[in-house]
Design an enzyme around this catalytic site. Structure first.
Site, PDB file in Angstrom:
ATOM      1  N   ALA A   1      21.775 -24.697  30.290  1.00  0.00           N
ATOM      2  CA  ALA A   1      22.040 -23.601  29.249  1.00  0.00           C
ATOM      3  C   ALA A   1      23.598 -23.170  29.526  1.00  0.00           C
ATOM      4  CB  ALA A   1      21.051 -22.610  29.098  1.00  0.00           C
ATOM      5  N   ASN A   2      23.841 -22.178  28.947  1.00  0.00           N
ATOM      6  CA  ASN A   2      25.261 -21.495  29.135  1.00  0.00           C
ATOM      7  C   ASN A   2      25.014 -19.806  28.939  1.00  0.00           C
ATOM      8  OD1 ASN A   2      26.272 -20.848  26.602  1.00  0.00           O
ATOM      9  ND2 ASN A   2      26.254 -23.195  26.588  1.00  0.00           N
ATOM     10  N   ARG A   3      25.971 -19.215  29.144  1.00  0.00           N
ATOM     11  CA  ARG A   3      25.945 -17.635  28.929  1.00  0.00           C
ATOM     12  C   ARG A   3      26.111 -17.304  27.797  1.00  0.00           C
ATOM     13  NH1 ARG A   3      25.506 -15.757  34.190  1.00  0.00           N
ATOM     14  NH2 ARG A   3      26.352 -16.704  35.835  1.00  0.00           N
TER      15      ARG A   3
END
Ligand code: C5P
Length: 408
Positions: free
Chosen positions: A206-208
């Site tokens: 995932a990412n932020r």
């Protein structure tokens, strides 16, 4: 604002039905005509007489009423309106709408209508949170049904939780914006949030991204009257009012939901789509055990995800008139964004600096440059002031309205 708007108001059976009387009054004060349908359950909470008195209209309830069908049948009820409002919308009527069940006048009209539908759900919080209601809601959003609420607060049973019907004033505001804003009649598609790409049943890439900017854009477009489909990856942000929100996990699901939402006049790709996904999502949890060399993370093979922005930009027959992307960079923001405009084939890029010191990821503020294909004598680069994500969204929605107004 609502002058001569024809609203078909379906009142289904919940304690919040009493608030629909106030909604009728508000609609009429604004100049709308209200044709009411009262379900059997709805009639347990408000009387046909009070509904008819406030609406100044006959109340319809019976699918098989000979007099009703000869005077105005269910098909006419479904067609002779500009908007269908279901308030309150119980778990039961949402379930029927999501599955095409037509077993009374209200649900038959809902199935037969081709007009926009706005539902104001109201129920006990457990019923709202139940997997089946959430599944039905996701289906309705994918079908283009707009919803407003429910709100958090005191419920009829004395409990506190989510499930209160949106206040009539909020429902009225959603209706007004849908009909009279500078984006009314415009269909907007917005992507937001990160994507989750499964490695195994418990892990993912995932990412932020928080989804704050994308959700704010969806809300801002809806406030100006657009019919918005928001395709959101996993995000803690609440679904914006009056927006049809479709929840997805992976990039591939996001692409599919976006293609389902076409045709659209404008597409705004604010999602931070994961560029890669594991080549295969393992069915069983990968063990830490070093002896099984093939299952160590060093072996994780990645493949590229589809590019949603580029795909939408390249559509032949149903390309949105305006396709907008984001470029999140940590350096040379404008230069990268300019080359991205060409490689993605979109019309505008909102370039933002996401280097850690800016706090953009997960924060409430954003600093953007709007990059467009340069017109003669113009650079195509506009610097916007550092502003809240809500303000950036409002400004973008205004710009979209302006641009679409210029190119019919
Ligand atoms: O290539 P990059 O990820 O920097 O591009 C950012 C823009 O492209 C954003 O608008 C993002 O929503 C979109 N994008 C996409 N699908 C991908 C990757 C990025 O729609 N797979």
């Amino acid at each position: 604002m609502l002058t001569n708007l024809r609203v078909l108001l379906i009142i289904s059976g919940g304690i919040a039905a009493y608030k629909s009387l106030e909604l009728i009054r508000g609609l009429r004060t604004g100049g709308a005509h209200v044709r009411p349908i009262l379900t059997k359950g709805g009639a347990q909470f408000v009387t046909p007489l009070s509904v008819a008195s406030l609406a100044h209209e006959k109340v319809h309830s019976d699918l098989f009423s000979l007099t009703d069908e000869s005077e105005i049948g269910h098909i006419r009820l479904a067609r002779e309106t500009d908007l269908v409002v279901v308030a309150p919308a119980t778990a039961d009527i949402l379930a029927k709408m999501a599955n095409g069940i037509a077993d009374d006048l209200a649900t038959t009209v809902l199935l037969a209508t081709d007009r926009p539908i706005l539902a104001a759900p109201a129920m006990n919080s457990r019923m709202w949170e139940d997997a089946s209601t959430q599944r039905n809601l996701a289906q309705l959003h994918a079908d283009g049904v707009m919803t407003v609420g429910p709100a958090h607060g005191e419920l009829a049973e004395g409990e506190v939780g989510i499930g209160r019907m949106a206040e009539p004033a909020e429902i009225l505001a959603v209706i007004e914006n849908a009909l009279s804003g500078p984006l009314s009649g415009v269909r907007a598609l917005v992507t937001s949030g990160p994507t989750h790409e499964p490695i195994d049943p418990v892990r993912y890439i995932a990412n932020r991204s928080s989804g704050k900017q994308g959700h704010a854009i969806a809300g801002a477009c809806a406030r100006l009257g657009a019919a918005v489909t928001l395709v959101s990856g996993p995000s803690a942000e609440a679904d914006p009012p009056g927006v049809a929100t479709v929840h997805v996990e992976t990039a591939r699901d996001m692409l599919e939901a976006c293609l389902d939402a076409l045709p659209a006049d404008v597409a705004i790709c604010a999602a931070a789509v994961s560029d890669w996904r594991p080549a295969e999502a393992r069915e069983k949890k990968i063990k830490k055990d070093k002896s099984g060399a093939s299952s160590t993370p060093a072996d994780l093979k990645l493949v590229e995800n589809p590019d949603i922005l580029a795909t939408l930009s390249a559509r032949e027959n149903d390309r949105p008139r305006l396709v907008i992307g984001f470029a999140a960079e940590t350096d040379d923001v404008v230069a990268y964004a300019q080359s991205k405009l060409a490689t993605k084939g979109c019309d505008w890029i909102l370039a933002n600096d996401v280097s850690p010191e800016t706090g953009t990821f997960g924060g409430d503020h954003n600093k953007v440059h709007l990059i467009s294909a340069a017109a003669a004598g113009e650079s195509g680069v506009e610097e916007w002031p550092y502003a809240s994500k809500l303000d950036v969204a409002a400004r973008l929605a205004e710009r979209i309205a302006h641009a679409l107004g210029e190119s019919p």
